[in-house]
Design a protein around this motif. Structure first.
Motif, mmCIF file in Angstrom:
data_model
loop_
_atom_site.group_PDB
_atom_site.id
_atom_site.type_symbol
_atom_site.label_atom_id
_atom_site.label_comp_id
_atom_site.label_asym_id
_atom_site.label_seq_id
_atom_site.Cartn_x
_atom_site.Cartn_y
_atom_site.Cartn_z
ATOM 1 N N PRO A 275 0.878 -1.189 0.058
ATOM 2 C CA PRO A 275 0.008 0.146 -0.016
ATOM 3 C C PRO A 275 0.825 1.339 0.419
ATOM 4 O O PRO A 275 1.986 1.376 0.455
ATOM 5 N N ARG A 276 0.162 2.325 -0.566
ATOM 6 C CA ARG A 276 0.936 3.726 -0.700
ATOM 7 C C ARG A 276 0.136 4.645 -0.330
ATOM 8 O O ARG A 276 -1.294 4.585 -0.513
ATOM 9 N N ASP A 277 0.386 5.789 0.251
ATOM 10 C CA ASP A 277 -0.130 6.557 0.767
ATOM 11 C C ASP A 277 -0.905 7.337 -0.482
ATOM 12 O O ASP A 277 -0.081 7.491 -1.488
ATOM 13 N N PRO A 278 -1.972 7.915 -0.459
ATOM 14 C CA PRO A 278 -2.772 8.775 -1.765
ATOM 15 C C PRO A 278 -1.759 9.917 -2.139
ATOM 16 O O PRO A 278 -0.976 10.336 -1.119
ATOM 17 N N ALA A 279 -1.730 10.343 -3.284
ATOM 18 C CA ALA A 279 -1.049 11.425 -3.831
ATOM 19 C C ALA A 279 -1.426 12.671 -3.010
ATOM 20 O O ALA A 279 -0.754 13.845 -2.801
ATOM 21 N N ARG A 280 -2.642 12.945 -2.570
ATOM 22 C CA ARG A 280 -3.066 14.134 -1.710
ATOM 23 C C ARG A 280 -3.863 13.625 -0.573
ATOM 24 O O ARG A 280 -4.448 12.231 -0.408
ATOM 25 N N PRO A 281 -3.507 14.337 0.576
ATOM 26 C CA PRO A 281 -4.217 14.100 1.852
ATOM 27 C C PRO A 281 -5.650 13.887 1.981
ATOM 28 O O PRO A 281 -6.263 14.639 1.075
ATOM 29 N N SER A 282 -6.235 12.951 2.609
ATOM 30 C CA SER A 282 -7.747 12.688 2.713
ATOM 31 C C SER A 282 -8.373 14.266 3.316
ATOM 32 O O SER A 282 -9.554 14.225 2.702
ATOM 33 N N ALA A 283 -7.840 14.943 3.866
ATOM 34 C CA ALA A 283 -8.318 16.244 4.285
ATOM 35 C C ALA A 283 -8.578 17.038 3.160
ATOM 36 O O ALA A 283 -9.623 17.964 3.230
ATOM 37 N N ASP A 284 -8.095 16.793 1.990
ATOM 38 C CA ASP A 284 -8.144 17.708 0.685
ATOM 39 C C ASP A 284 -9.644 17.314 0.075
ATOM 40 O O ASP A 284 -10.132 18.170 -0.954
ATOM 41 N N LEU A 285 -10.106 16.208 0.454
ATOM 42 C CA LEU A 285 -11.455 15.885 0.053
ATOM 43 C C LEU A 285 -12.500 16.947 0.140
ATOM 44 O O LEU A 285 -13.361 17.342 -0.486
ATOM 45 N N ALA A 286 -12.554 17.601 1.315
ATOM 46 C CA ALA A 286 -13.267 18.609 1.899
ATOM 47 C C ALA A 286 -13.255 19.903 1.062
ATOM 48 O O ALA A 286 -14.436 20.728 0.668
ATOM 49 N N THR A 287 -11.858 19.990 0.268
ATOM 50 C CA THR A 287 -11.885 21.429 -0.539
ATOM 51 C C THR A 287 -11.841 21.046 -2.018
ATOM 52 O O THR A 287 -12.271 21.970 -2.676
ATOM 53 N N VAL A 288 -11.724 19.794 -2.360
ATOM 54 C CA VAL A 288 -11.938 19.290 -3.845
ATOM 55 C C VAL A 288 -13.272 19.143 -4.038
ATOM 56 O O VAL A 288 -13.752 19.795 -5.290
ATOM 57 N N PHE A 289 -14.233 18.485 -3.145
ATOM 58 C CA PHE A 289 -15.581 18.347 -3.369
ATOM 59 C C PHE A 289 -16.368 19.313 -3.640
ATOM 60 O O PHE A 289 -16.358 20.531 -2.634
ATOM 61 N N CYS A 305 -7.230 11.920 -3.746
ATOM 62 C CA CYS A 305 -7.092 11.570 -2.434
ATOM 63 C C CYS A 305 -7.637 10.329 -1.663
ATOM 64 O O CYS A 305 -7.702 10.173 -0.322
ATOM 65 N N VAL A 306 -7.843 9.373 -2.418
ATOM 66 C CA VAL A 306 -8.494 8.281 -2.042
ATOM 67 C C VAL A 306 -7.570 6.794 -2.410
ATOM 68 O O VAL A 306 -7.310 6.046 -1.479
ATOM 69 N N VAL A 307 -7.177 6.999 -3.805
ATOM 70 C CA VAL A 307 -6.472 5.610 -4.086
ATOM 71 C C VAL A 307 -4.806 5.940 -3.776
ATOM 72 O O VAL A 307 -4.342 6.772 -3.396
ATOM 73 N N ASP A 308 -4.236 4.715 -3.852
ATOM 74 C CA ASP A 308 -2.819 4.617 -3.524
ATOM 75 C C ASP A 308 -1.873 5.480 -4.553
ATOM 76 O O ASP A 308 -2.360 5.678 -5.665
ATOM 77 N N GLY A 309 -1.188 6.103 -4.138
ATOM 78 C CA GLY A 309 -0.402 7.182 -4.818
ATOM 79 C C GLY A 309 0.509 6.192 -5.931
ATOM 80 O O GLY A 309 0.834 5.255 -5.981
#
Length: 554
Positions: A275-289, A305-309
């Protein structure tokens, strides 16, 4: 040529998502209290744990879990005092390294009695376990059918009896089922644990078709609860139970030891890639959506923000742009993703001497070229035997003369056909809108998703509230005119407001969650964790048979 940039959106969308998240967390905490402090105190007074305390002790410490149906019966049965979470807890968790479905009656809610939604929630849990071929563990503590609603609990195909039918069928399929009676187990409900492979019972519990009072009324016999159906009687005389335990903790220890010896139960699969961390932090979901009229966002930013980097490979990225199809990994497990694009995109079409013609795709709308692309991608994922993840934010298929002449129905039917005949597991996430035939094509509830997840604030209906309310208003006004009624402007506005309010309530995802149309309302900022666990459980399930679609519209 690059895609057009999304239009700017106000901070209201960000604030709305965060507010919906906070409301979800608050309401989830309230529902997890079940029948409240008095009910908990009553359980403890009888020397019994609550349903959630039992599950906490049963599952392996520090492992993920996915509770399903927490919002079942939400806002329903008010005239009966309500039934938080339908009086039963269902969760996918890990026991002795093996994924299991745990079903625990919540005796703090009407003594664990079965409401109509209780039956539907348990049946859904059984279906999920059957598809994934994971063991079921039942923690039984129920007074049986809630009699005031017996006509909606007892007889039909998705009612009480179906649970026992499923017990028998699941056992015949070789899927392990263990049960522990930890309180009441009365009347027809007694068949559930006895139809399981292994049965544990605690002292002080009762297992009988009719309790002492009913036996006295029916045949005039005076008999104690223990003599009629206690753990000692069933262990020594009837031979119905396999293990008699002193109390809840001892029964749970026994269940864990039994599960450790079940070699037919698969262990949690190991991901084929690290597993790899996503390219963007999960917190960015709130600003992307973004949500709301006129707002747009690029769904590829959401996926980042969700899938493996560095795992995302977009399929035919320059064609059929109103749907994004991509191969990716979630927690190291490969999957295919089908996601609605929520920004304006450009479409190139065959042209004459001047070259290809160009047009614009509206955000969230499925066009014929996108449906064709998605159908082929779904087929390819079945060929590769990788699970599919459908991410909904769609207003449906494109309508109008050009779309109809372009074969939108044919293309949509192709996508529905391919999706319906999948042999790979399908996981669904509703982030925004899920309207009309768009819901169907994106693996709506009617199309056998393995799990359906949803963000708070999302919507699911035939069409949006504004369009539906306008249509319903015109029908109502026409009917009134035929009856000779005159409606002035103020009455028309009042009617529209009333219809809009009613429809808005019905399209709110909470309405669907209460009725079992989805499995789990999730915290948007934990989307990755929940999807990773769902895909991990799905990835280990057998994918039997070859993929076939029958006749495809081409």
């Amino acid at each position: 040529m690059p895609d057009p940039a999304p239009t700017s959106a106000s901070g209201a969308s960000l604030e709305g998502l965060l507010a919906a998240r906070e409301a979800l967390l608050r309401e989830s905490a309230r529902l997890e209290e079940g029948g409240g402090a008095k009910g908990v105190e009553r359980q403890h007074r009888h020397g019994r744990l609550t349903a959630r305390e039992r599950i906490d002790q049963l599952l392996d410490p520090g492992t993920p879990r996915l509770e399903c149906g927490l919002f079942a019966a939400h806002g329903m049965y008010r005239e009966h005092g309500g039934a938080p979470a339908a009086g039963v807890v269902t969760a996918i968790g890990v026991v002795e390294g093996r994924p299991c479905m745990v079903i625990a009656n919540d005796a703090t809610v009407k003594a664990g009695a079965f409401f109509p939604m209780t039956c539907k929630k348990i049946i859904r849990a059984q279906v999920v376990a059957e598809r994934a071929r994971i063991p079921l563990i039942y923690l039984v503590d129920s007074a049986g059918v809630y009699l005031p609603l017996q006509e909606d609990v007892f007889p039909d195909v998705d009612d009480f009896g179906r649970i026992f039918r499923n017990n028998a069928v699941i056992s015949a399929q070789g899927i392990p089922q263990l049960a522990a009676i930890m309180g009441n187990c009365v009347a027809g409900g007694g068949y559930l644990p006895v139809l399981c492979d292994t049965l544990v019972m605690t002292e002080g519990s009762g297992l009988y078709l009719a309790g002492p009072a009913l036996v006295k009324a029916a045949i005039g016999q005076d008999v104690s609860s223990e003599e009629l159906g206690g753990a000692e009687m069933h262990a020594q005389i009837s031979g119905t139970i396999d293990f008699r335990e002193k109390d809840d903790p001892a029964a749970i220890v026994r269940l864990r030891r039994l599960m450790s010896a079940v070699e037919s139960a698969r262990r949690m699969p190991t991901p084929p890639s690290a597993p790899r961390d996503p390219a963007r932090p999960s917190a960015d979901l709130a600003t992307v959506f973004r949500s709301g009229p006129g707002s747009q966002y690029d769904v590829r930013d959401l996926l980042g923000c969700v899938v493996d980097g560095e795992s995302l490979d977009e399929y035919r990225g320059e064609h059929g742009r109103s749907i994004v199809c991509a191969y990716a990994r979630l927690g190291g497990f490969p999957c295919g993703i089908v996601a609605n694009q929520r920004k304006l995109t450009e479409r190139a079409m065959p042209g004459g001497k001047a070259g290809p013609a160009r047009s614009m795709n509206m955000p969230g709308v499925i066009y014929d070229d996108s449906a064709d692309k998605a159908a082929r991608f779904i087929m390819d994922c079945n060929q590769k035997r990788i699970p599919l993840v459908f991410i909904h934010d769609t207003t449906g298929f494109m309508v109008g003369r050009d779309s109809e002449q372009g074969g939108i129905i044919r293309a949509g039917a192709k996508m529905v056909n391919a999706m319906s005949n999948c042999v790979v597991p399908k996981v669904v996430l509703i982030t925004g809108s899920s309207y009309g035939a768009g819901n169907y094509a994106m693996c709506g509830r009617a199309f056998d998703p393995f799990l359906t997840l949803a963000w708070p604030g999302s919507r699911c209906a035939v069409m949006g509230a504004a369009q539906a309310a306008g249509t319903l208003l015109q029908i109502d006004l026409a009917a009134r005119e035929r009856r000779g009624e005159k409606i002035d402007e103020s009455e028309r506005r009042a009617l529209l407001a009333a219809i809009t309010a009613s429809y808005s309530e019905q399209q709110d995802i909470l309405h669907g969650a209460a009725r079992g149309w989805l499995d789990r309302m999730i915290d948007p900022l934990r989307t990755r964790e929940d999807l990773c666990f769902a895909v991990a459980v799905a990835a280990g399930s057998p994918m039997e048979g070859s993929f076939r679609t029958g006749v495809l519209q081409t």
